[in-house]
Design a protein around this motif. Structure first.
Motif, short mmCIF file in Angstrom:
data_model
loop_
_atom_site.label_atom_id
_atom_site.label_comp_id
_atom_site.label_asym_id
_atom_site.label_seq_id
_atom_site.Cartn_x
_atom_site.Cartn_y
_atom_site.Cartn_z
N LYS A 113 0.78 -1.23 0.00
CA LYS A 113 0.00 0.00 0.00
C LYS A 113 0.82 1.28 0.00
O LYS A 113 0.27 2.36 -0.21
CB LYS A 113 -0.96 0.01 1.18
CG LYS A 113 -0.27 -0.06 2.54
CD LYS A 113 -1.31 -0.08 3.67
CE LYS A 113 -0.66 -0.12 5.02
NZ LYS A 113 -0.38 -1.48 5.48
N HIS A 114 2.12 1.21 0.24
CA HIS A 114 2.92 2.43 0.33
C HIS A 114 3.48 2.94 -0.99
O HIS A 114 3.96 4.06 -1.07
CB HIS A 114 4.10 2.22 1.29
CG HIS A 114 3.69 2.18 2.71
ND1 HIS A 114 3.43 1.00 3.35
CD2 HIS A 114 3.47 3.16 3.61
CE1 HIS A 114 3.07 1.26 4.60
NE2 HIS A 114 3.09 2.57 4.77
N VAL A 115 3.45 2.10 -2.01
CA VAL A 115 4.14 2.46 -3.26
C VAL A 115 3.38 3.55 -4.01
O VAL A 115 2.17 3.45 -4.23
CB VAL A 115 4.27 1.21 -4.16
CG1 VAL A 115 4.90 1.56 -5.49
CG2 VAL A 115 5.10 0.16 -3.44
N ALA A 169 -5.79 0.54 0.20
CA ALA A 169 -5.80 1.86 0.83
C ALA A 169 -4.79 1.95 1.97
O ALA A 169 -4.65 1.01 2.77
CB ALA A 169 -7.20 2.17 1.34
N HIS A 170 -4.08 3.07 2.01
CA HIS A 170 -3.19 3.32 3.14
C HIS A 170 -3.98 4.07 4.21
O HIS A 170 -4.82 4.89 3.88
CB HIS A 170 -2.00 4.17 2.67
CG HIS A 170 -0.98 4.40 3.75
ND1 HIS A 170 -1.12 5.40 4.69
CD2 HIS A 170 0.15 3.72 4.07
CE1 HIS A 170 -0.10 5.33 5.53
NE2 HIS A 170 0.68 4.32 5.18
N PRO A 171 -3.73 3.81 5.50
CA PRO A 171 -4.44 4.57 6.53
C PRO A 171 -4.21 6.08 6.39
O PRO A 171 -3.19 6.50 5.87
CB PRO A 171 -3.82 4.05 7.84
CG PRO A 171 -3.24 2.73 7.50
CD PRO A 171 -2.82 2.82 6.06
N GLU A 229 -2.22 9.62 13.47
CA GLU A 229 -1.07 8.82 13.90
C GLU A 229 -0.31 8.17 12.74
O GLU A 229 0.86 7.81 12.90
CB GLU A 229 -1.53 7.70 14.86
CG GLU A 229 -2.15 8.17 16.14
CD GLU A 229 -3.63 8.53 16.00
OE1 GLU A 229 -4.20 8.31 14.92
OE2 GLU A 229 -4.20 9.06 16.97
N HIS A 230 -0.98 7.97 11.61
CA HIS A 230 -0.39 7.17 10.52
C HIS A 230 -0.92 7.67 9.18
O HIS A 230 -2.10 7.52 8.89
CB HIS A 230 -0.78 5.70 10.74
CG HIS A 230 -0.16 4.76 9.75
ND1 HIS A 230 -0.57 3.45 9.62
CD2 HIS A 230 0.85 4.93 8.85
CE1 HIS A 230 0.15 2.86 8.68
NE2 HIS A 230 1.01 3.73 8.18
N HIS A 231 -0.03 8.28 8.39
CA HIS A 231 -0.49 8.87 7.13
C HIS A 231 0.69 9.09 6.17
O HIS A 231 1.85 8.98 6.55
CB HIS A 231 -1.17 10.22 7.40
CG HIS A 231 -0.32 11.15 8.22
ND1 HIS A 231 -0.50 11.31 9.57
CD2 HIS A 231 0.73 11.93 7.90
CE1 HIS A 231 0.41 12.17 10.04
NE2 HIS A 231 1.16 12.56 9.04
N TYR A 249 6.48 9.40 1.35
CA TYR A 249 6.94 9.23 2.73
C TYR A 249 5.75 8.98 3.66
O TYR A 249 4.83 9.79 3.74
CB TYR A 249 7.70 10.48 3.19
CG TYR A 249 8.19 10.40 4.61
CD1 TYR A 249 9.23 9.54 4.95
CD2 TYR A 249 7.61 11.17 5.61
CE1 TYR A 249 9.66 9.45 6.27
CE2 TYR A 249 8.05 11.09 6.92
CZ TYR A 249 9.08 10.22 7.23
OH TYR A 249 9.50 10.11 8.53
N CYS A 250 5.78 7.83 4.32
CA CYS A 250 4.80 7.50 5.36
C CYS A 250 5.43 7.85 6.70
O CYS A 250 6.60 7.51 6.94
CB CYS A 250 4.45 6.01 5.30
SG CYS A 250 3.59 5.44 6.78
N ASN A 251 4.67 8.50 7.57
CA ASN A 251 5.28 8.99 8.81
C ASN A 251 5.79 7.87 9.72
O ASN A 251 6.63 8.12 10.57
CB ASN A 251 4.32 9.92 9.58
CG ASN A 251 3.15 9.17 10.18
OD1 ASN A 251 2.57 8.29 9.54
ND2 ASN A 251 2.78 9.50 11.40
FE FE Z 1 2.35 3.51 6.49
#
Ligand code: FE
Length: 131
Positions: free
Chosen positions: A17-19, A45-47, A51-53, A115-117
């Motif tokens: 999901k991060h790509v 889907a990415h959250p 807290e997570h995005h 970039y995912c946090n």
């Molecule tokens: Fe993530």
């Protein structure tokens, strides 16, 4: 010690999901504007929570035979549900997707990073053929 380029992860977007997924629309003709859409979480889907995005997406273009990439755009996603009342209370969430227009006379490679946090740096690339 680590080098920055070693920290970028990549994978098939259908299972990860991060790509960042790159999609080109438009004529892809010499000197004519074409649209490039970049989205994270296209298939899975990415959250998107406080807290997570996904925090940002960047897009580069490396023309054929070029030594260095050009940065086409850099996009920060600034709203992830936080408000004065606390995390996930605002109901306002930036989606991790953008579209940018640009033109070029050369074919080359589109390169996206995101970039995912909490899960770090991700990348993908796509060949751009200009007729
Ligand atoms: Fe993530």
């Amino acid at each position: 010690m680590a080098e920055l380029n070693e920290l970028f992860k990549s994978a098939d977007f259908k299972s990860e999901k991060h790509v960042p997924v790159i999609e080109v629309s438009g004529s892809a003709s010499k000197g004519e504007s074409l649209n490039v859409a970049i989205a994270v979480g296209k298939e899975i889907a990415h959250p998107n929570t406080t807290e997570h995005h996904i925090q940002w997406i960047r897009l580069y273009f490396l023309p054929e035979g070029g030594k260095f990439p050009y940065e086409l755009g850099s996009f920060e996603f600034g709203s992830h549900g936080a408000s004065a009342e606390g995390p996930n209370t605002s109901t306002v969430y930036s989606d991790a997707k953008v579209t940018i227009s640009f033109k070029t006379e050369k074919s080359g490679t589109l390169l996206a990073s995101s970039y995912c946090n909490i899960h770090g740096l991700w990348q993908s690339s796509k060949t751009l053929s200009i007729a």
